[in-house]
Structures are given as C-alpha cells and as structure tokens.
Design a protein around this motif. Structure first.
Motif, PDB file in Angstrom:
ATOM      1  N   GLY A 156      10.311   4.923  -1.363  1.00  0.00           N
ATOM      2  CA  GLY A 156      10.912   6.023  -0.622  1.00  0.00           C
ATOM      3  C   GLY A 156      10.982   5.814   0.870  1.00  0.00           C
ATOM      4  O   GLY A 156      11.079   6.787   1.627  1.00  0.00           O
ATOM      5  N   ALA A 157      10.967   4.557   1.325  1.00  0.00           N
ATOM      6  CA  ALA A 157      11.035   4.278   2.757  1.00  0.00           C
ATOM      7  C   ALA A 157      12.488   4.153   3.210  1.00  0.00           C
ATOM      8  O   ALA A 157      13.395   3.951   2.396  1.00  0.00           O
ATOM      9  N   GLU A 158      12.722   4.274   4.506  1.00  0.00           N
ATOM     10  CA  GLU A 158      14.036   4.075   5.095  1.00  0.00           C
ATOM     11  C   GLU A 158      14.185   2.621   5.533  1.00  0.00           C
ATOM     12  O   GLU A 158      13.199   1.906   5.708  1.00  0.00           O
ATOM     13  N   LEU A 159      15.433   2.206   5.749  1.00  0.00           N
ATOM     14  CA  LEU A 159      15.728   0.865   6.242  1.00  0.00           C
ATOM     15  C   LEU A 159      16.601   0.966   7.484  1.00  0.00           C
ATOM     16  O   LEU A 159      17.592   1.699   7.503  1.00  0.00           O
ATOM     17  N   ARG A 195       0.816  -1.222   0.000  1.00  0.00           N
ATOM     18  CA  ARG A 195       0.000   0.000   0.000  1.00  0.00           C
ATOM     19  C   ARG A 195       0.849   1.271   0.000  1.00  0.00           C
ATOM     20  O   ARG A 195       0.308   2.381   0.027  1.00  0.00           O
ATOM     21  N   GLY A 196       2.193   1.137   0.016  1.00  0.00           N
ATOM     22  CA  GLY A 196       3.054   2.310   0.087  1.00  0.00           C
ATOM     23  C   GLY A 196       2.952   3.017   1.424  1.00  0.00           C
ATOM     24  O   GLY A 196       3.181   4.223   1.534  1.00  0.00           O
ATOM     25  N   GLN A 197       2.635   2.267   2.463  1.00  0.00           N
ATOM     26  CA  GLN A 197       2.332   2.830   3.775  1.00  0.00           C
ATOM     27  C   GLN A 197       3.562   2.907   4.692  1.00  0.00           C
ATOM     28  O   GLN A 197       3.542   3.585   5.714  1.00  0.00           O
ATOM     29  N   VAL A 198       4.649   2.222   4.315  1.00  0.00           N
ATOM     30  CA  VAL A 198       5.811   2.094   5.195  1.00  0.00           C
ATOM     31  C   VAL A 198       6.705   3.328   5.109  1.00  0.00           C
ATOM     32  O   VAL A 198       7.146   3.709   4.027  1.00  0.00           O
ATOM     33  N   GLY A 199       6.973   3.946   6.267  1.00  0.00           N
ATOM     34  CA  GLY A 199       7.930   5.041   6.334  1.00  0.00           C
ATOM     35  C   GLY A 199       9.330   4.540   6.630  1.00  0.00           C
ATOM     36  O   GLY A 199      10.304   4.992   6.048  1.00  0.00           O
TER      37      GLY A 199
END
Length: 254
Positions: free
Chosen positions: A223-226, A163-167
């Motif tokens: 565009g999320a961080e890891l 869902r593209g929900q992960v920051g």
C-alpha cells in the motif's frame, strides 16, 4: 518522469455531427496512476450512449468521472477522440473537474491491455512532476536532513519494504541504464539483495528479478506510493529511497 493521478478518456464517434444522427457514442475512461497504469490498468469505465441522448448521457458520465477523479485524487483529466462528441462531454463536466481537462488529438484507437492514451500520456507528462509528488520529495529531504523517517540506498530501502515500513518509495528514472537485480519470493515483501538472505527468512521459492519491478510489486502489496524522480532533480544513492510510515526507535545506549 511524473507519477500522476489521472482520468484518461477516449470518445469514439464517426457519424454525422448532429443529435438527429443514428448510432452511438462510445466512451472509454480509465482512472489510475501514471505510469503504473502501463503495467497495472486502473479503474475502467465503458459506456455506449445513443447519439440523440448524448447531451443527457454526457452529463451523467460527467458525474461518474467526477466521482472517479475524487476517489483517486486525480489532478488531470486527459480527453481525446471525436472533437464534436468530446466537446459536448467537456461542457457538461462538473465545474470542479472542468478546470482540470487537458485535450489531446490522439489518432487511432486505444490498444487492448494497455493504458488508455498511453503514448499521449508519455508525451504529456515527460519531464513534469505533480505538486503532490513535489511535496513528498520535500518531505523526504526534510526527514533525511534530520535523519528521521527516511531511507536512502537500495539495502536500507529493501529492509524497510520487508517490514512494511515504507509510505512512499522514490526511484530515480535512469532511462536506458541497466537496473540492478533483487531476489524475490512469492509474497510482495519477499525481497532481498542476495539469495542467501531471502532463504534465511524461510522463503523457499526464490528467483531473480529486476530491482525496479521487484520494488514496484512490493509497494503495491504494502500500500505504498511511488514517485519517480529524475536524477537531475534529486540523485538518490543506488537510485532508491523511501519516506517511512514511522522511524526506527533509536538504539538503546549500553
């Protein structure tokens, strides 16, 4: 293992240690995130400066490096290469960057296609966690405690990535243990636990892929961080969790 924002810098020079010498000082720099730079090299800088112009050239490069560091929020500048030439550069870095320099005595030359100073970065950051990442882990724990904008477990984390929900994506660093497998398609958000689930979304070209690789590709695409977290610091169910950009709306009462 840490995921750090760094600028790596290697100063090549083999001539006489005097500004009257012939030849050039060759500088390679890479700004990016470690360890992601092992597979996706970051922003590169490649400069050659005549030895006689090195003090002035080093000052100019220092400004470029400071801009790179500011652009990615770098916490550390890792500096290697010829002691004389790198010393001149270190003394001409802007003050805000000079205090973040870590010098390493790296032998040999950087390998093409690999992160700059890869082996030394592995040793330098092993077992450490950046302050930024510690803060993100704290935010994950806080959201998890109140059942807010966070997930834990592979299934819920994969669903949030779809869902593209992960920051921020959190993965346990499990060393040599075999990673699980996911099904993926051509787009970063095309991932699922089973082939049937992925095909049910209309994805035709599907394949199996290691879960860590599939998750990393999905976070880059969205565009999320890891943040890689050793299990001794925080054990995540299935080795995966996420801090979300927004929480799901609570289900309506019947």
């Amino acid at each position: 293992m840490i995921v750090a924002r760094i600028v790596s810098l290697y100063v090549h020079y083999t001539g006489r240690h005097t500004l009257e010498a012939a030849g050039r000082v060759h500088v390679e720099a890479e700004a990016g995130r470690w360890p992601l730079t092992r597979v996706t090299p970051g922003e590169r800088l490649d400069e050659r400066v005549p030895v006689a112009d090195w003090p002035r050239g080093a000052e100019r490069l220092g400004r470029l490096l400071a801009a790179q560091a500011l652009r990615i929020g770098a916490e550390t500048l890792v500096l290697a290469g010829d002691t004389w030439a790198r010393g001149i550069l270190a003394r001409r870095l802007p003050g805000r960057l000079r205090g973040r320099v870590t010098t390493v005595d790296a032998g040999g030359v950087p390998r093409p296609g690999r992160a700059l100073l890869e082996g030394w970065l592995e040793q330098l950051f092993r077992g450490r966690m950046a302050a930024h990442d510690q803060a993100l882990v704290g935010a994950l724990l806080a959201q998890r405690a109140r059942r807010g904008a966070a997930t834990e477990g592979l299934a819920d984390t994969v669903a949030a990535l779809q869902r593209g929900q992960v920051g921020t994506l959190f993965l346990n660093d499990r060393g040599r243990s075999a990673p699980p497998v996911l099904w993926v398609g051509p787009e970063p958000a095309h991932l699922a636990l089973t082939e049937g689930e992925l095909r049910s979304y209309g994805v035709r070209a599907v394949r199996r892929e290691r879960a860590d690789a599939a998750l990393a590709r999905a976070l880059v695409g969205t565009g999320a961080e890891l943040v890689l977290v050793p299990e001794r610091w925080l054990r995540l169910r299935d080795g995966a969790g996420a801090l979300l950009r927004y929480a799901d709306s609570p289900a309506s009462s019947p």
